[in-house]
Design a protein around this motif. Structure first.
Motif, PDB file in Angstrom:
ATOM      1  N   VAL A   1       0.750  -1.238  -0.009  1.00 31.37           N
ATOM      2  CA  VAL A   1       0.000  -0.067  -0.030  1.00 31.37           C
ATOM      3  C   VAL A   1       0.816   1.319   0.027  1.00 31.37           C
ATOM      4  CG1 VAL A   1      -1.513   1.154   1.511  1.00 31.37           C
ATOM      5  CG2 VAL A   1      -1.909  -1.012   1.202  1.00 31.37           C
TER       6      VAL A   1
ATOM      7  N   MET B   1       3.495   6.503  -7.079  1.00 37.13           N
ATOM      8  CA  MET B   1       2.781   7.315  -7.983  1.00 37.13           C
ATOM      9  C   MET B   1       3.152   8.689  -7.487  1.00 37.13           C
ATOM     10  SD  MET B   1       0.972   7.193 -10.296  1.00 37.13           S
ATOM     11  CE  MET B   1       1.355   8.580 -11.140  1.00 37.13           C
TER      12      MET B   1
ATOM     13  N   SER C   1       2.818   1.141  -9.924  1.00 37.01           N
ATOM     14  CA  SER C   1       1.934   1.197  -8.676  1.00 37.01           C
ATOM     15  C   SER C   1       0.646   0.344  -8.737  1.00 37.01           C
ATOM     16  CB  SER C   1       1.294   2.731  -8.825  1.00 37.01           C
ATOM     17  OG  SER C   1       0.670   3.053  -7.788  1.00 37.01           O
ATOM     18  N   MET C   2       0.183   0.298  -9.927  1.00 31.81           N
ATOM     19  CA  MET C   2      -1.344  -0.704 -10.341  1.00 31.81           C
ATOM     20  C   MET C   2      -0.716  -2.265 -10.042  1.00 31.81           C
ATOM     21  SD  MET C   2      -4.040   0.973 -10.758  1.00 31.81           S
ATOM     22  CE  MET C   2      -3.516   2.135  -9.765  1.00 31.81           C
TER      23      MET C   2
ATOM     24  N   ILE D   1      -0.737  -2.952  -6.449  1.00 35.11           N
ATOM     25  CA  ILE D   1      -1.913  -3.160  -5.833  1.00 35.11           C
ATOM     26  C   ILE D   1      -2.803  -4.114  -6.344  1.00 35.11           C
ATOM     27  CG2 ILE D   1      -4.110  -1.848  -5.612  1.00 35.11           C
ATOM     28  CD1 ILE D   1      -2.797   0.589  -5.773  1.00 35.11           C
ATOM     29  N   PHE D   2      -2.643  -4.333  -7.697  1.00 39.08           N
ATOM     30  CA  PHE D   2      -3.863  -5.303  -8.159  1.00 39.08           C
ATOM     31  C   PHE D   2      -2.945  -6.761  -8.750  1.00 39.08           C
ATOM     32  CE2 PHE D   2      -6.131  -1.477  -8.820  1.00 39.08           C
ATOM     33  CZ  PHE D   2      -7.251  -1.632  -7.783  1.00 39.08           C
TER      34      PHE D   2
ATOM     35  N   SER E   1      -2.983   2.543   4.954  1.00 37.26           N
ATOM     36  CA  SER E   1      -3.834   2.931   3.728  1.00 37.26           C
ATOM     37  C   SER E   1      -4.109   4.494   4.034  1.00 37.26           C
ATOM     38  CB  SER E   1      -4.999   1.980   3.583  1.00 37.26           C
ATOM     39  OG  SER E   1      -4.624   0.836   3.583  1.00 37.26           O
TER      40      SER E   1
ATOM     41  N   VAL F   1      -5.027   6.789  -7.642  1.00 39.45           N
ATOM     42  CA  VAL F   1      -4.246   5.772  -6.462  1.00 39.45           C
ATOM     43  C   VAL F   1      -4.806   5.928  -5.089  1.00 39.45           C
ATOM     44  CG1 VAL F   1      -1.975   5.137  -5.854  1.00 39.45           C
ATOM     45  CG2 VAL F   1      -2.427   5.525  -7.958  1.00 39.45           C
ATOM     46  N   SER F   2      -4.918   7.500  -4.927  1.00 37.57           N
ATOM     47  CA  SER F   2      -5.274   7.706  -3.597  1.00 37.57           C
ATOM     48  C   SER F   2      -6.928   7.080  -3.198  1.00 37.57           C
ATOM     49  CB  SER F   2      -5.299   9.293  -3.349  1.00 37.57           C
ATOM     50  OG  SER F   2      -5.661   9.627  -2.145  1.00 37.57           O
ATOM     51  N   MET F   3      -7.947   7.514  -4.278  1.00 37.98           N
ATOM     52  CA  MET F   3      -9.118   6.859  -4.067  1.00 37.98           C
ATOM     53  C   MET F   3      -9.336   5.389  -3.731  1.00 37.98           C
ATOM     54  SD  MET F   3     -11.236   9.370  -3.927  1.00 37.98           S
ATOM     55  CE  MET F   3     -10.308  10.451  -3.055  1.00 37.98           C
ATOM     56  N   ILE F   4      -8.328   4.668  -4.917  1.00 37.71           N
ATOM     57  CA  ILE F   4      -8.444   3.234  -4.692  1.00 37.71           C
ATOM     58  C   ILE F   4      -7.876   2.602  -3.442  1.00 37.71           C
ATOM     59  CG2 ILE F   4      -7.031   1.267  -5.587  1.00 37.71           C
ATOM     60  CD1 ILE F   4      -6.733   2.465  -8.196  1.00 37.71           C
ATOM     61  N   LEU F   5      -6.898   3.475  -2.951  1.00 36.50           N
ATOM     62  CA  LEU F   5      -6.652   2.899  -1.589  1.00 36.50           C
ATOM     63  C   LEU F   5      -7.511   3.196  -0.435  1.00 36.50           C
ATOM     64  CD1 LEU F   5      -2.646   3.955  -1.556  1.00 36.50           C
ATOM     65  CD2 LEU F   5      -3.701   1.864  -2.112  1.00 36.50           C
ATOM     66  N   ILE F   6      -8.376   4.381  -0.740  1.00 41.95           N
ATOM     67  CA  ILE F   6      -9.170   4.670   0.283  1.00 41.95           C
ATOM     68  C   ILE F   6     -10.596   3.627   0.236  1.00 41.95           C
ATOM     69  CG2 ILE F   6     -11.069   6.166   1.522  1.00 41.95           C
ATOM     70  CD1 ILE F   6      -8.813   8.336   0.695  1.00 41.95           C
ATOM     71  N   PHE F   7     -10.921   3.701  -1.228  1.00 42.09           N
ATOM     72  CA  PHE F   7     -12.327   3.005  -1.193  1.00 42.09           C
ATOM     73  C   PHE F   7     -12.320   1.477  -1.989  1.00 42.09           C
ATOM     74  CE2 PHE F   7     -13.438   7.694  -1.139  1.00 42.09           C
ATOM     75  CZ  PHE F   7     -14.276   7.718   0.125  1.00 42.09           C
ATOM     76  N   ALA F   8     -11.259   1.302  -2.505  1.00 42.97           N
ATOM     77  CA  ALA F   8     -11.241   0.029  -3.043  1.00 42.97           C
ATOM     78  C   ALA F   8      -9.827  -0.980  -2.906  1.00 42.97           C
ATOM     79  CB  ALA F   8     -11.400   0.077  -4.741  1.00 42.97           C
ATOM     80  N   ASN F   9      -9.351  -0.615  -1.671  1.00 39.87           N
ATOM     81  CA  ASN F   9      -8.082  -1.258  -1.466  1.00 39.87           C
ATOM     82  C   ASN F   9      -8.188  -2.766  -1.093  1.00 39.87           C
ATOM     83  OD1 ASN F   9      -5.800  -2.051   0.078  1.00 39.87           O
ATOM     84  ND2 ASN F   9      -5.932   0.162   1.026  1.00 39.87           N
ATOM     85  N   PRO F  10      -7.595  -3.709  -2.159  1.00 38.81           N
ATOM     86  CA  PRO F  10      -7.624  -5.040  -2.111  1.00 38.81           C
ATOM     87  C   PRO F  10      -7.066  -5.667  -1.007  1.00 38.81           C
ATOM     88  CG  PRO F  10      -6.203  -4.427  -3.867  1.00 38.81           C
ATOM     89  CD  PRO F  10      -6.822  -3.059  -3.306  1.00 38.81           C
TER      90      PRO F  10
ATOM     91  N   TRP G   1      -7.030  -4.357   2.302  1.00 38.54           N
ATOM     92  CA  TRP G   1      -7.914  -4.112   3.173  1.00 38.54           C
ATOM     93  C   TRP G   1      -9.069  -4.977   3.138  1.00 38.54           C
ATOM     94  CZ3 TRP G   1      -8.771  -1.776   7.642  1.00 38.54           C
ATOM     95  CH2 TRP G   1     -10.145  -1.432   8.273  1.00 38.54           C
TER      96      TRP G   1
ATOM     97  N   PRO H   1     -13.562   5.345   5.626  1.00 39.24           N
ATOM     98  CA  PRO H   1     -14.069   3.961   5.888  1.00 39.24           C
ATOM     99  C   PRO H   1     -13.221   3.024   6.780  1.00 39.24           C
ATOM    100  CG  PRO H   1     -13.037   4.490   3.700  1.00 39.24           C
ATOM    101  CD  PRO H   1     -13.118   5.524   4.292  1.00 39.24           C
ATOM    102  N   PHE H   2     -11.955   3.357   6.831  1.00 36.52           N
ATOM    103  CA  PHE H   2     -11.198   2.526   7.801  1.00 36.52           C
ATOM    104  C   PHE H   2     -11.726   2.636   9.284  1.00 36.52           C
ATOM    105  CE2 PHE H   2      -8.585   3.730   4.081  1.00 36.52           C
ATOM    106  CZ  PHE H   2      -8.647   2.442   3.834  1.00 36.52           C
TER     107      PHE H   2
END
Lengths: 92, 92, 92, 92, 92, 92, 92, 92, 92, 92, 92, 92, 92, 92
Positions: free
Chosen positions: K12, K19, K73-74, K77-78, L11, L72-81, L83, M81-82
């Motif tokens: 993370v 990025m 970065s991607m 993450i994925f 995160s 990247v920031s939004m993914i880490l907050i709302f779609a963080n795999p 987490w 969300p955390f």
């Protein structure tokens, strides 16, 4: 090293840091503005009034960022809600 | 290493740091202003009075940010509410 | 490593740091002012008196920020209230 | 690692740091002043005396910030009140 | 890791740090002065003597800040009162 | 990790650090001086001798700050009084 | 993690650090000198010989600071008195 | 985490750090030299040969500082006396 | 966290750091060279061939410092003698 | 926190750091080259072809340093020999 | 704080850092290119098409370094192979 | 301080850091582009349309690097795999 | 120091850091744009409307990066969300 | 050192840091804008009104980034949801 010690210690340090760093940008920004004003007065001595007026309004605006830092610093020293809570609790 | 030791130690360090960093911007900003004033006087010696007046008002304003830092520094050394609380409590 | 050791140690370090960092801005600011004054005297040798007078007033103002740092540094070494408290308490 | 060790160790480090950092600004500020003086003498060789006099007064003022740092450094090495207290106490 | 080890270790490091950092500003300041002197001699070859004299007096003054650092460094290595105290005590 | 290990370790690191940092300012200062000398020779080829002489005297003076650092570095490696004391004591 | 490990580890790191940092100033200083030399040759092609000679003498002097760093680095790797002492003692 | 692990680990890191930092100054210095050479060729196309020759000699000299770093780096990887000692001792 | 883990971990980090930092100077140096080449071609379009040739030879030389970093990086990943030793020992 | 965890963790961080830092110099270097190319085209629109060709060859060369960083980064993620060894050993 | 926690945590942080830092150079490089393009269009409005085309090709190339950072970065993450391994092992 | 706490904590910090640093380059790059555009419009008011169009396309491209950081920031907050995995596992 | 404490603490710090750093680039970028706009209006007072319009569109775009940082900061404070997860779990 | 202590401590520090750093960019950006405005008024005294109006609108926009930082700082001191939660829980 209870909560009072911790919060007190961090408040002292934060207030000092806030004022210290918060004054750098402001002082340099005002220095740049004053520099330009003085060169401009030398170039157009007949408009000293307009230039000085603009300079002081601009400086007041730049000074405002240092004032914000001073305000935050004073709040942290004299009206710190976290400290109030901690000493209230410790005193209860 | 109780609360008195911690808060005293941090207050000493913070007061010094605040004055040290708070003087950098101010001194450089005044240097820039003085530089411009001196070049301008050389360019327009007939307006020395107006330039000097503007310089000193500007410098007073720039100096104010160093004064804020000095005030915060003095408060932390001589009128530190966190320290007062700690020694009152220790003395009680 | 009691309170006396801690506060003494931090006071020594803070006094040195305060003077060290506090002299950087001041010296560079005065250097800029002197640089401009010398170039201006070369440009307008007939106004050396006015330029020198302005330079010294400006330098005194810039020097003041280093003086503030020196004052804080001296207070921390020779009139440190936190240290007074600690040795009074240790001596009692 | 008692108080004597701590205060001695920190005094040594602080004295060195103070002189080291305190000389940077001063040396660069004097370099700027000397640079301007030399260029000005080349531009107005007839006013070498006035320029040199101004240069040396300015340099003395800039040097003063390094002297402050040297004084603080010497106090910390040879007249350190915290160290005096610690060895007095240890010797008692 | 008694007091002798600590103070000796810190003295070695401080002496090196003091000389290392103390030489940066001095060398760059002298470089600036020399740069200006050489450009000025090229501009006014007839005043080489005056320029060179001013350069060397200025350089001596700038060099003085490096000398201060060297002096502090030498004191810390060869006449360190903290070290004297520690080995006297250890030897007693 | 007794005193010998500590002082030896710190001496090695300090000697390297001192030489490393101490060479930066000197090299850049000499680079500035050489730059100005070469531009000046191109401008006044008839005074190459005076310019080169001034350059080398100036460079010698700038080099001196690197020499100071080298001297401190060599002292720390080959004539370190703290190390002498430690090994004398360990050998006794 | 005895003295041999510690001193060996620090010697390796110090030698690398010394050479790494010591080469920055030198390379940039030589770059500045070369830059000025090339611009000067373009300006005064008839004095290429004098310019090139001055350039190489200056570069040799600037290179000397990198050489000092290399020498310290080599001493720390191949003739390190602290390491000699440690392995002699360990082997005894 | 015995001596072999420690010295090996530090050697790897030091070799990489030495090459990484050692290449910065060299590459930028060469960039400055090349920049000046190209501008000079455009200004004096008739002296391309002399300029190119001076450029390459200068670049070789600047490159030498990167080579020193590479040499130290290679020694630390392939001919590291501290590592030799450690594995000899471990193997004995 | 035995020697294999430590040396492997540090090798990975060092290889990445070496390439990362080693590419900064090189890329900026080449950018400066390319900048000068393009401005020079615009100034002397008739000498595009000579300028381009000089540019590419210079760039190759600047690129060499990045190549050194890449080589060190590759050695640390694929031919690391410290790692070889550690896994040989672990496998034995 | 065994070897797999450590080496995996460091590999992830190193790969990211390598790409992140490795792209700074490259992007700025290309920006400088593009800047010069665009100014040159505006100055010599008739040689757009030659300028664009030189720009792209130069950019490809500058890009190469970012590519090296990308390659090291990819190797550390997908073909990391230290990781291979660790999971082979853990799986055995 | 097992391997999953460690590798997840570092992934993370690394993805974000990569990025974040990777976008600085790219954005500033494009800013420089755009700056030059706009000044060039103002200078040669008749060649807007050629300038714009060169700008966009150059920007695409500069953008590529940010894209590399985004890709790394991607991947972290994925499609992170270290994470895949850790959760596979934890799930088995 | 289990995996959920760790990954959640990292995160949050990473998302903030990514957006914070990722906006610096972008904002300054756009500032440079806007600066050039405004100066160019003042120079060629008749081509305002072309200049503005180029500016906005360039700004969109520069903005894209900030957008990547935001994504990247939004993914880490709302779609963080990472987490998702951790809370799924904790919930199972 | 459970998960609630950790995530809450990090969220507070991250939100502040994000806004603090995120405002630097934006403010300086807008300062550069405003600087150019004001100089351009002085140069072409007849096109004040076009210049002001372009300035405000550009500033809005630059401001957007500060807005992104503000949005991330607000999400971390008010819609984190955390944090939601942690207090839901703690409350269950 | 429970959750109340931790969150309170971090909130104090974050609020101060946010205001301190958030004021740097803003003050310098406004300084640049004021500098340009004053030079422009000196150049076109007849358009003082238009210039001043543009300056103040631009300054308001730049000030907005400092205001955002002030708002975040105030929220963290006086309406901090994490602190509310912690004291509610502690009070229950």
């Amino acid at each position: 090293m209870d909560n009072i010690g911790l919060i007190g210690m961090v408040s002292v340090f934060s207030a000092a840091l806030c004022m210290a760093i918060g004054s750098i940008g402001s002082a340099i920004g005002e220095g740049l503005a004053a520099m330009a004003a003085l060169r401009s007065i030398a170039q157009q001595p007949d408009h000293t009034a307009a230039l000085t007026r603009t300079l002081f309004v601009a400086m007041a605006m730049i000074e405002s960022t240092a004032i914000y830092a001073l305000v935050v610093s004073m709040i942290l020293i004299f009206a710190n809600p976290f400290w109030q809570y901690a000493i209230t609790k410790a005193g209860g």
